[in-house]
Design an enzyme around this catalytic site. Structure first.
Site, short mmCIF file in Angstrom:
data_model
loop_
_atom_site.label_atom_id
_atom_site.label_comp_id
_atom_site.label_asym_id
_atom_site.label_seq_id
_atom_site.Cartn_x
_atom_site.Cartn_y
_atom_site.Cartn_z
N GLY A 157 0.83 -1.21 0.00
CA GLY A 157 0.00 0.00 0.00
C GLY A 157 0.86 1.25 0.00
CB ILE A 159 3.44 2.81 4.59
CG1 ILE A 159 2.48 3.83 5.23
CG2 ILE A 159 4.76 2.80 5.35
CD1 ILE A 159 2.01 3.49 6.65
NE ARG A 241 -1.52 -0.94 14.69
CZ ARG A 241 -1.11 0.28 14.34
NH1 ARG A 241 0.17 0.50 14.06
NH2 ARG A 241 -1.96 1.28 14.28
CD GLU A 270 3.19 -1.11 19.97
OE1 GLU A 270 2.66 -0.01 20.15
OE2 GLU A 270 3.52 -1.53 18.86
CG HIS A 288 3.94 2.53 17.65
ND1 HIS A 288 2.89 1.66 17.86
CD2 HIS A 288 3.67 3.14 16.47
CE1 HIS A 288 2.04 1.74 16.85
NE2 HIS A 288 2.49 2.63 16.00
C1 8YV Z 1 0.13 6.11 15.06
C2 8YV Z 1 0.34 4.13 13.56
O1 8YV Z 1 0.82 7.16 15.53
O2 8YV Z 1 -1.27 5.43 12.44
C3 8YV Z 1 -0.89 4.33 12.76
O3 8YV Z 1 -1.52 3.31 12.42
O4 8YV Z 1 0.85 3.06 13.65
C4 8YV Z 1 1.04 5.19 14.30
O5 8YV Z 1 1.96 5.79 13.49
C5 8YV Z 1 -0.49 5.40 16.19
O6 8YV Z 1 -1.12 4.24 15.76
C6 8YV Z 1 -1.46 6.31 16.91
O7 8YV Z 1 -2.77 5.86 16.94
#
Ligand code: 8YV
Length: 322
Positions: A157, A159, A241, A270, A288
């Site tokens: 996707g 990223i 994740r 986490e 994270h």
């Molecule tokens: C977020 C992330 O900052 O956006 C996402 O899915 O993994 C992070 O970069 C984090 O999840 C805050 O909700």
């Protein structure tokens, strides 16, 4: 007309909190403590909108709370695995996320992890700060060359494609596996080759980088069998994740030299990071930080605001996922 009441579960950048207070009757979390399940229930019963983050588990029980008032959950994050989406659908609760604005920063962190673990950056810094550096020598702290190696992306996707663009600058060969790839949104300027299975990525890549969402289907997608299919010289990079990887299997694979190393920004539980990982020099561990730049966190907050504002104006929020 009174302003909608919104509950924001964590501190957000000042500029966004100020704007939230202008637009809504915003209830902020001044001491930034993580909300308890009871606080989430109270919020969903008293607010018109809930604005949670990855640290808030918005379960089916919370969404199904009797007397729920909130009709929209504006998630601060692109990943929304913290929210029970089926329950939201069932109860007619709208859910939005924050795509696009964090693509570049998250891809930067993925590339940073790749470079750091290959070239032993964390280890080198610890070595120097620990006063162990005795001087230059030809065999000191040799890492692995990155240029010319193969990067395998699992999930292709936004990223992953941004990561691929960065890797091109390092002369890397790109392969990816994504059964859900949206051909219309593919960046055609990137010469990445689609392969037909995860196993092909695992077998060919020198760096395997994960970019799929966390779903029941992807839980422990990378497990002991996957590590056995990787090259013993390969590295795993995870900015997606934590639960996509079986962390115990990863620890075993690292300990037994099944793979060479890992760069991790996310973990199964986490903020708990297994003690075994903390002791290993062939892993680079970040807390994270994918989207953690001032500009991106502000943009994420503004995006939540735009979504929730649209909802209360009777429009479809631009980033509606449910
Ligand atoms: C977020 C992330 O900052 O956006 C996402 O899915 O993994 C992070 O970069 C984090 O999840 C805050 O909700």
């Amino acid at each position: 007309m009174s302003k909608p009441v919104v509950v924001v579960t964590r501190r957000w950048p000042n500029a966004v909190e100020e704007r939230l207070m202008d637009v809504f009757d915003a209830r902020l979390n001044d001491d930034d403590h993580p909300f308890s399940p009871q606080e989430l229930v109270d919020a969903i019963k008293t607010a018109d909108a809930l604005m949670p983050t990855v640290t808030d588990k918005i379960s089916a029980d919370i969404i199904g709370t009797a007397g729920r008032k909130a009709r929209i959950i504006g998630n601060f994050g692109v990943g929304f695995n913290n929210i029970d989406i089926d329950a939201a659908k069932k109860h007619g609760v709208v859910v939005t996320n924050t795509p696009e604005v964090l693509t570049d920063c998250t891809a930067d962190i993925a590339m940073i992890l790749l470079l750091s673990v290959a070239r032993r950056i964390g280890e080198g810094e610890r070595h120097l700060r620990g006063g162990q550096w005795t001087g230059w020598r030809p065999t000191h702290m040799m890492g692995q060359k990155v240029s010319g190696k193969t990067l395998g992306l699992i999930g292709y996707g936004r990223i992953a494609q941004a990561m691929a663009r960065r890797a091109l600058g390092f002369g890397m060969t790109l392969i990816y596996y994504d059964p859900y790839v949206d051909a219309a949104k593919l960046d055609k300027s990137v010469p990445a080759t689609a392969v037909s299975s995860i196993d092909e990525v695992l077998a060919q890549a020198d760096f395997v980088s994960l970019h799929c969402p966390s779903t029941p289907e992807t839980r422990h997608l990378i497990n002991s069998e996957s590590f056995a299919k990787m090259k013993p010289t390969a590295f795993l990079i995870n900015t997606a994740r934590g639960d996509i990887v079986d962390e115990s299997a990863l620890i075993a694979a690292l300990r037994e030299d099944v793979i060479q190393g890992a760069g991790l920004d996310v973990y199964e539980k986490e903020p708990k990071v297994p003690a075994d990982l903390l002791k290993m020099n062939n892993v680079v561990l970040l807390p994270h930080l994918g989207s953690a730049s001032t500009q991106t966190r502000e943009a994420m907050g503004m995006r939540v605001l735009t979504n929730v504002e649209a909802f209360f104006a009777g429009k479809t929020p631009p980033d509606r996922v449910v």
